[in-house]
Design an enzyme around this catalytic site. Structure first.
Site, PDB file in Angstrom:
ATOM      1  N   ASP A 393      18.642  48.143 -40.303  1.00 40.53           N
ATOM      2  CA  ASP A 393      19.212  48.148 -38.944  1.00 40.53           C
ATOM      3  C   ASP A 393      18.458  47.237 -37.983  1.00 40.53           C
ATOM      4  OD1 ASP A 393      20.968  50.045 -39.855  1.00 40.53           O
ATOM      5  OD2 ASP A 393      19.833  51.743 -39.044  1.00 40.53           O
ATOM      6  N   VAL A 394      17.141  47.187 -38.139  1.00 38.71           N
ATOM      7  CA  VAL A 394      16.349  46.439 -37.146  1.00 38.71           C
ATOM      8  C   VAL A 394      16.505  44.919 -37.296  1.00 38.71           C
ATOM      9  CG1 VAL A 394      14.652  48.296 -36.870  1.00 38.71           C
ATOM     10  CG2 VAL A 394      14.206  46.469 -38.518  1.00 38.71           C
TER      11      VAL A 394
END
Ligand code: NAP
Length: 466
Positions: A393-394
């Site tokens: 996600d990051v």
């Protein structure tokens, strides 16, 4: 029976409070965090000893047994807990903090009640607050622990009119608490009712929150446990408890806010948004029709061995694989070949704040190689290889471009701007947010599939053999 003068005890409490404040400040940097932690522990030891010496302790042996058993369990837990299990452990510690406030506040109430004393209004209010907040913190933290430990489902549990039910519970508790404060000869029934309802409210407040949001909830419960402790400090007129409770209360809420900001979500959305109730987030893009390019460890090793600049992007998968030591080994080999290695740290990479810093520090990776997101982002454009290890996600560009994505607006690491990208993960599973990641389908991206530790070990072997 030993008892030290009150004035001396107050000085001791001041010293302990000073240790907490300086210790907390030192926790702000990886370089000083260990000594900060130690200083705070000394502060706590001073506070405990002074409390024991100040009061008229009649039952030393009971306290001794309690201390020995508690310290033994604490020591064993701290030594054996896995890094990935740390959030659960913090949840339990918060829960017991809340329980302590509940027990102390309750004991003070019962003591006055049994002696037939009238509790002054101000004391009555803080007793009720320590009961309410202590009980909510206790059961809320146990649910947070159970979700993270996978003892119960990690999914958000919702039911019709949930918020209304919660509000009714809360209003019922406030009504009963107010009745007790205003009625000097109130009976034990409303006292136990407040505790019982608050224990249930703690469960009700945490079950609609998805397991992956638990770190934010834990920071918030940590804050509650601090507030409960501060209230208890007012009840028993103990200054160090008021100060330390206020420190925990404020730092917990600041931490929750930092995490929410880094995820671009509001605290209200985390608490009431039931994130994680379903599977894939609304608006998540489908990967149908897109292809991924996988790379062998041999080819990835050649690319890394001759790279001039490499940025390692660690994520939750690195913690799961416990691959931090092999990362250091790989970095040392790249550096030996003349390349430069930096580490890009996203504020919510992993499952708790500072997760990646702690993990990399465990492998003795120098702090000056770790760069915060804002600091490192401009360097991606000129970097030869961005090595993404178990992060998802990051590094998801959808956060920048896809307004329908649940992570839209979350600041990300600009990995997609690197000249080439190697992503290490086991398969194509989604990360915490449950959404596809276009980065994996980018023409510049090569996927090195497998457990991060196994893949890194292969890379190290291959580079050594070159
Ligand atoms: P992530 O999005 O959860 O993705 C982790 C990836 O690691 C997964 O896609 C998984 O893919 C891979 N993985 C798991 N085990 C692995 C292994 N043994 N070897 C290799 N790969 C492995 O992680 P992230 O990028 O670090 O992002 C963190 C997420 O947590 C963010 O969405 C953040 O908002 C959220 N969060 C963080 C905090 C915090 O304080 N840090 C708090 C609350 C929420 P495979 O299964 O395919 O291998």
């Amino acid at each position: 029976m030993i008892a030290i003068p009150h004035g001396l005890a107050e000085i001791g409490y001041l010293v302990a409070s000073g240790c907490f404040i300086v210790g907390l400040k030192r926790l702000g940097s990886p370089a000083t965090a260990v000594s900060g932690n130690r200083l705070s522990a000394w502060g706590m030891a001073i506070a405990v000893v002074i409390t024991l010496l100040e009061g008229s302790i009649l039952t030393w042996w009971q306290i001794g047994v309690g201390l020995a058993v508690g310290s033994g369990i604490g020591l064993w837990q701290a030594r054996t807990v896995k890094m990935t299990g740390m959030p659960q452990m913090v949840a339990l510690l918060n829960g017991f903090g809340g329980l302590s406030s509940l027990l102390v506040g309750g004991a003070e109430f019962l003591k006055a009640e049994l002696a037939g004393e009238v509790i002054p209004t101000e004391t009555g209010i803080v007793i009720q607050l320590s009961l309410l907040i202590g009980a909510v913190t206790f059961t809320g933290s146990l649910i947070a622990w159970a979700k993270l430990q996978e003892v119960m489902t990690g999914k958000a549990i919702t039911f019709p009119l949930q918020k209304v039910v919660n509000a009714l519970f809360f209003l019922g508790i406030v009504g009963l608490a107010a009745y007790q404060v205003m009625t000097p000869d109130a009976h034990l029934v409303p006292f136990y009712a407040v505790i019982g309802l608050a224990l249930v409210l703690g469960v009700l407040l945490v079950i609609p929150i998805g397991g992956a949001d638990m770190p934010v909830v834990i920071a918030l419960l940590n804050s509650y446990s601090g507030v409960a402790a501060a209230m208890t400090g007012f009840v028993i007129n103990n200054h160090v408890l008021i100060i330390s409770g206020a420190l925990v209360g404020s730092s917990g809420i600041i931490l929750s806010q930092i995490m929410c900001k880094a995820m671009n979500r509001s605290l209200a959305n985390v608490l009431f948004g039931a994130f994680g109730a379903g599977g894939t987030g609304a608006g998540a893009k489908s990967a149908a029709g897109l292809t991924v390019r996988s790379v062998s460890a041999e080819d990835a090793a050649i690319q890394l061995a001759y790279a001039q600049s490499v940025i390692v992007v660690p994520g939750y998968g690195l913690a799961v694989a416990q691959a931090q030591h092999v990362v250091r080994e790989l970095a040392e080999l790249i550096e030996k070949n003349g390349g430069e290695v930096k580490y890009a740290i996203h504020p919510v990479a992993g499952r708790m704040p500072g997760h990646m810093n702690v993990l990399l520090a465990e492998a003795n990776i120098p702090y000056d190689r770790l760069y915060d997101m804002d600091e490192i982002n401009p360097s991606f454009e000129s970097c030869d290889v961005a090595l993404v290890i178990g992060a998802n996600d990051v590094v998801n560009p959808a956060a920048r471009t896809d307004t329908a994505s649940p992570i839209y607006g979350m600041p990300i690491l600009d990995v997609d701007k690197a000249r080439s990208i190697i992503v290490m993960k086991r398969g194509m599973s989604a990360g915490f947010a449950g959404i596809e990641n276009e980065l994996f389908y980018d023409a510049k991206t090569a996927m090195l599939f497998g457990d991060a530790k196994a893949s890194l070990t292969k890379l190290v072997t291959e580079i050594k053999a070159l």
